[in-house]
Design a protein around this motif. Structure first.
Motif, PDB file in Angstrom:
ATOM      1  N   VAL A  93       0.868  -1.168   0.000  1.00 19.93           N
ATOM      2  CA  VAL A  93       0.000   0.000   0.000  1.00 19.93           C
ATOM      3  C   VAL A  93       0.911   1.226   0.000  1.00 19.93           C
ATOM      4  CG1 VAL A  93      -1.786   1.296   1.198  1.00 19.93           C
ATOM      5  CG2 VAL A  93      -1.814  -1.212   1.238  1.00 19.93           C
ATOM      6  N   TYR A  94       0.662   2.123  -0.930  1.00 16.26           N
ATOM      7  CA  TYR A  94       1.472   3.324  -1.069  1.00 16.26           C
ATOM      8  C   TYR A  94       0.701   4.521  -0.517  1.00 16.26           C
ATOM      9  CZ  TYR A  94       5.014   0.978  -3.839  1.00 16.26           C
ATOM     10  OH  TYR A  94       6.035   0.148  -4.250  1.00 16.26           O
ATOM     11  N   PHE A  95       1.385   5.275   0.327  1.00 17.56           N
ATOM     12  CA  PHE A  95       0.796   6.445   0.977  1.00 17.56           C
ATOM     13  C   PHE A  95       1.567   7.691   0.586  1.00 17.56           C
ATOM     14  CE2 PHE A  95      -1.689   4.057   4.117  1.00 17.56           C
ATOM     15  CZ  PHE A  95      -0.995   2.862   4.202  1.00 17.56           C
ATOM     16  N   THR A 116      -3.039   3.731  -1.518  1.00 18.49           N
ATOM     17  CA  THR A 116      -3.524   3.054  -2.713  1.00 18.49           C
ATOM     18  C   THR A 116      -2.715   1.766  -2.878  1.00 18.49           C
ATOM     19  OG1 THR A 116      -4.008   3.318  -5.087  1.00 18.49           O
ATOM     20  CG2 THR A 116      -1.974   4.324  -4.298  1.00 18.49           C
ATOM     21  N   GLN A 117      -3.412   0.697  -3.232  1.00 18.20           N
ATOM     22  CA  GLN A 117      -2.780  -0.618  -3.304  1.00 18.20           C
ATOM     23  C   GLN A 117      -2.062  -0.806  -4.633  1.00 18.20           C
ATOM     24  OE1 GLN A 117      -2.875  -3.403  -0.916  1.00 18.20           O
ATOM     25  NE2 GLN A 117      -1.259  -4.061  -2.325  1.00 18.20           N
ATOM     26  N   VAL A 118      -0.836  -1.285  -4.555  1.00 15.13           N
ATOM     27  CA  VAL A 118      -0.084  -1.674  -5.750  1.00 15.13           C
ATOM     28  C   VAL A 118       0.216  -3.162  -5.638  1.00 15.13           C
ATOM     29  CG1 VAL A 118       2.104  -1.448  -6.983  1.00 15.13           C
ATOM     30  CG2 VAL A 118       0.919   0.595  -6.133  1.00 15.13           C
ATOM     31  N   THR A 119      -0.197  -3.911  -6.643  1.00 14.07           N
ATOM     32  CA  THR A 119       0.039  -5.339  -6.687  1.00 14.07           C
ATOM     33  C   THR A 119       0.850  -5.653  -7.938  1.00 14.07           C
ATOM     34  OG1 THR A 119      -2.073  -5.736  -5.591  1.00 14.07           O
ATOM     35  CG2 THR A 119      -1.042  -7.615  -6.674  1.00 14.07           C
ATOM     36  N   VAL A 120       1.905  -6.438  -7.773  1.00 13.67           N
ATOM     37  CA  VAL A 120       2.778  -6.783  -8.891  1.00 13.67           C
ATOM     38  C   VAL A 120       2.779  -8.300  -9.035  1.00 13.67           C
ATOM     39  CG1 VAL A 120       5.059  -6.557  -9.924  1.00 13.67           C
ATOM     40  CG2 VAL A 120       4.209  -4.776  -8.382  1.00 13.67           C
TER      41      VAL A 120
END
Length: 122
Positions: A93-95, A116-120
């Motif tokens: 999760v990026y803040f 906001t969620q970042v999924t790789v």
């Protein structure tokens, strides 16, 4: 009322790119050093990039240096994080966060977004 709203997260394949945005309101944006943090499950929140309020430099963690780029548009009260060559270990999760008149390497921030969620995917 101060608000920081992140957007641009999502699912991307390894090697792909995402651009995060953080739009702010209720604060004097051009006086804020802006940072992007991330937190993965079971790990501490870490500062990955920051940009000085007066444009006097940027900071990147070693883990993202050369792959991520932070920028700001004071006319839009927005800070961006361009993330390229994404790896599974970038998933988190990026803040975004704001610190009035902060030095670029500070870890102490006054205001935070919800993330906001970042999924790789590998």
């Amino acid at each position: 009322q101060v608000q920081l709203v992140e957007s641009g997260g999502g699912l991307v394949q390894t090697g792909g790119s995402l651009r995060l945005s953080c739009t702010t309101s209720g604060l004097t944006f051009n006086s804020q050093t802006m940072g992007w943090f991330r937190q993965a499950p079971g790990k501490e929140r870490e500062l990955v990039a920051a940009i000085h309020w007066r444009g006097e430099g940027t900071f990147y963690s070693d883990s993202v240096k050369g792959r991520f780029n932070i920028s700001r548009d004071n006319s839009k009260n927005t800070v961006y994080l361009q993330m390229d060559s994404l790896k599974p270990e970038d998933a988190a999760v990026y803040f975004c966060a704001a610190r009035a008149l902060g030095v670029v390497h500070t870890r102490l921030y006054d205001f935070w977004g919800l993330g906001t969620q970042v999924t790789v995917s590998s």
